[in-house]
Design an enzyme around this catalytic site. Structure first.
Site, PDB file in Angstrom:
ATOM      1  N   THR A  90      72.225  23.863  14.034  1.00 50.21           N
ATOM      2  CA  THR A  90      72.182  23.450  15.432  1.00 50.21           C
ATOM      3  C   THR A  90      71.087  24.237  16.146  1.00 50.21           C
ATOM      4  O   THR A  90      70.377  25.040  15.534  1.00 50.21           O
ATOM      5  CB  THR A  90      73.530  23.717  16.124  1.00 50.21           C
ATOM      6  OG1 THR A  90      73.678  25.129  16.344  1.00 50.21           O
ATOM      7  CG2 THR A  90      74.698  23.222  15.270  1.00 50.21           C
ATOM      8  N   CYS A  91      70.983  24.038  17.447  1.00 53.28           N
ATOM      9  CA  CYS A  91      69.980  24.786  18.198  1.00 53.28           C
ATOM     10  C   CYS A  91      70.310  26.272  18.247  1.00 53.28           C
ATOM     11  O   CYS A  91      69.431  27.107  18.464  1.00 53.28           O
ATOM     12  CB  CYS A  91      69.845  24.230  19.610  1.00 53.28           C
ATOM     13  SG  CYS A  91      71.359  24.314  20.598  1.00 53.28           S
ATOM     14  N   ARG A 138      72.134  27.997  15.663  1.00 51.04           N
ATOM     15  CA  ARG A 138      72.421  28.651  14.378  1.00 51.04           C
ATOM     16  C   ARG A 138      72.049  27.760  13.200  1.00 51.04           C
ATOM     17  O   ARG A 138      71.965  26.531  13.330  1.00 51.04           O
ATOM     18  CB  ARG A 138      73.903  28.988  14.298  1.00 51.04           C
ATOM     19  CG  ARG A 138      74.821  27.762  14.233  1.00 51.04           C
ATOM     20  CD  ARG A 138      76.305  28.116  14.343  1.00 51.04           C
ATOM     21  NE  ARG A 138      76.610  28.586  15.680  1.00 51.04           N
ATOM     22  CZ  ARG A 138      76.954  29.865  15.967  1.00 51.04           C
ATOM     23  NH1 ARG A 138      77.039  30.749  14.993  1.00 51.04           N
ATOM     24  NH2 ARG A 138      77.220  30.220  17.210  1.00 51.04           N
ATOM     25  N   SER A 146      79.182  30.831  20.666  1.00 53.46           N
ATOM     26  CA  SER A 146      78.062  30.044  21.172  1.00 53.46           C
ATOM     27  C   SER A 146      77.253  30.808  22.204  1.00 53.46           C
ATOM     28  O   SER A 146      77.756  31.733  22.845  1.00 53.46           O
ATOM     29  CB  SER A 146      78.572  28.737  21.782  1.00 53.46           C
ATOM     30  OG  SER A 146      79.214  27.937  20.812  1.00 53.46           O
ATOM     31  N   GLU A 186      80.590  21.218  22.303  1.00 57.40           N
ATOM     32  CA  GLU A 186      79.804  20.295  21.490  1.00 57.40           C
ATOM     33  C   GLU A 186      79.741  20.743  20.032  1.00 57.40           C
ATOM     34  O   GLU A 186      79.526  19.934  19.137  1.00 57.40           O
ATOM     35  CB  GLU A 186      78.388  20.172  22.050  1.00 57.40           C
ATOM     36  CG  GLU A 186      78.306  19.368  23.329  1.00 57.40           C
ATOM     37  CD  GLU A 186      76.877  19.163  23.801  1.00 57.40           C
ATOM     38  OE1 GLU A 186      75.950  19.716  23.164  1.00 57.40           O
ATOM     39  OE2 GLU A 186      76.684  18.447  24.800  1.00 57.40           O
ATOM     40  N   GLY A 238      69.782  11.037  19.755  1.00 55.38           N
ATOM     41  CA  GLY A 238      70.937  11.479  18.973  1.00 55.38           C
ATOM     42  C   GLY A 238      72.053  11.906  19.906  1.00 55.38           C
ATOM     43  O   GLY A 238      72.039  11.603  21.103  1.00 55.38           O
ATOM     44  N   ILE A 269      72.919  14.824  21.237  1.00 50.09           N
ATOM     45  CA  ILE A 269      72.507  15.651  22.372  1.00 50.09           C
ATOM     46  C   ILE A 269      71.708  14.820  23.368  1.00 50.09           C
ATOM     47  O   ILE A 269      71.899  14.925  24.587  1.00 50.09           O
ATOM     48  CB  ILE A 269      71.693  16.864  21.886  1.00 50.09           C
ATOM     49  CG1 ILE A 269      72.595  17.818  21.097  1.00 50.09           C
ATOM     50  CG2 ILE A 269      71.061  17.597  23.064  1.00 50.09           C
ATOM     51  CD1 ILE A 269      71.877  19.014  20.518  1.00 50.09           C
TER      52      ILE A 269
END
Length: 435
Positions: free
Chosen positions: A74-75, A77, A130, A137, A212, A214
């Site tokens: 993800t953005c 990790r 997070s 999310e 997508g 996001i």
């Protein structure tokens, strides 16, 4: 210890070694990952995993005897969770797929095993790990990561059970705490930023690249929270952009019109998944003010954009550091969330313990049956011992074996000393036969 018991114990030990290079159990469950805590978006970009690289990892894992794993990219990790011989197998898979150095990965990485690895996954799914506390999310991203692996036969019973327990825990935290209240994602933080920084934001021309999950969420938030209507969508697969545009009554353009759309937009939101930047300073030559938000990892907006006059560029790290008025409220909910996690992890660890005991009991049951039928070994001394002590009462052999297993299971629940339980089981079987 008698000669016969020594023979049996050795046989059981060697059999367990032959059953596989490593067992599918808690002590062989690992996570290797990097996150925003020790690495910036530029570093994370180098270790981000695309779907093609994910496929490569799954294929390589199977060739190395790793049958259970999934990758979360993800953005915030990149993490690989798996049941493996050792954690270096997982590190190698990530680095081979991304073409990066294992030494560099370790400079930023966390490497966790067993209970620590499971605790980490529970906390990640709850939004406790997070960049924006309570980011809900991440649950959807974990679901997609597991689904991708499962469709390619990369998920087995261990991770399946863990995954289901994690989802249940996340739902309990969502429903019973306020951990996910307020600003709870980077994409929504982008909405807050635009609301505070852009005058007359509802009247601005918006270009959103990438449709997508996001991108879709951001687009809906632009409409619902900011009142934006002049929104244009561009996506690599044009049909997906058209589908969302029809749903929201906005416009979609083919990617061939990207340069023109970039030059005209006031607000540019990039939520694509390209391996390299698709927006650079060369695309933004106009003199008017533009706000550019890069929600992509790897970064899809080149850093040279930030040096242009009148251009405001933010990436996910900068968005995550924005003031969050609801943060204190969510922080107060952390102890409640951790208690729910503690209860649920205890349930999972109990399942692991019982699963390990069942595996041991199955092996012992097989060996007791072999003793009864005198097939344990060709050693003449042991053959005579087996015959004298166990064959006299073959009619009730199954009953005696079950009594031995019940006794062994009860003792294992109190204290797990497998070697001693093996030997006690054999002695109990002989004793039952003698009586």
């Amino acid at each position: 210890m008698t000669f016969a018991n020594q023979e049996l114990f050795l046989h059981l030990h060697l059999r367990s070694k032959r059953m596989g290079e490593f067992p599918t159990d808690l002590q062989h469950f690992f996570v290797a990952g990097i996150s925003y805590k020790k690495s910036d978006s530029a570093v994370r970009s180098r270790f981000a995993i695309s779907n093609d690289q994910y496929e490569q990892i799954l294929h390589a894992a199977k060739s190395r005897g790793i049958t259970e794993l999934f990758v979360l990219s993800t953005c915030n990790r990149t993490e690989i969770y798996g049941v493996a011989r050792d954690i270096e197998q997982l590190v190698s898979l990530i680095c081979e797929a991304t073409g990066q150095s294992a030494d560099e990965f370790r400079n930023f990485a966390y490497l966790l095993r067993g209970e620590d690895a499971t605790q980490h996954l529970f906390e990640v799914a709850a939004g406790l790990d997070s960049q924006i506390l309570g980011d809900y999310e991440i649950v959807g991203q974990i679901k997609l990561a597991v689904k991708f692996s499962k469709e390619r036969s990369g998920i087995g019973p261990f991770i399946e059970r863990l995954f289901n327990q994690v989802l249940q825990t996340s739902k309990l935290i969502k429903n019973n705490t306020a951990l996910s209240s307020g600003t709870v994602s980077v994409s929504f933080a982008a909405i807050q930023y635009l609301k505070e920084q852009v005058p007359d934001v509802a009247d601005k021309t918006v270009l959103l690249i990438g449709t997508g999950k996001i991108g879709r969420n951001t687009c809906k938030n632009l409409i619902d929270y900011l009142g934006c209507q002049n929104i244009t969508l561009i996506n690599r697969t044009h049909e997906k952009a058209e589908e969302l545009a029809r749903e929201l009554n906005i416009e979609a353009l083919h990617s061939s019109h990207l340069n023109q759309a970039l030059a005209q937009a006031d607000i540019i939101v990039v939520a694509a998944n390209a391996p390299e930047p698709i927006v650079s300073a060369a695309h933004l030559t106009g003199s008017h003010n533009q706000w550019i938000i890069d929600l992509s990892i790897p970064n899809n907006v080149h850093t040279d954009v930030a040096s242009l006059p009148g251009k405001q560029l933010l990436n996910v790290d900068e968005l995550s550091r924005m003031k969050d008025e609801n943060l204190l409220k969510r922080q107060a909910e952390v102890p409640k969330a951790l208690q729910i996690i503690a209860d649920q992890t205890a349930e999972f660890l109990e399942w692991c313990r019982m699963r390990r005991q069942l595996a041991v009991l199955r092996v012992v049951k097989l060996k007791l049956e072999e003793i009864h039928t005198s097939t344990l070994t060709t050693n003449p001394e042991l053959q005579q011992w087996v015959y004298n002590t166990t064959l006299a009462s073959s009619d009730d052999a199954a009953s005696r074996i079950q009594k031995v297993l019940n006794t062994m299971a009860a003792k294992m629940r109190v204290k797990n000393q497998r070697g001693c339980h093996y030997l006690e089981a054999i002695n109990d079987f002989i004793a039952f036969g003698a009586n």
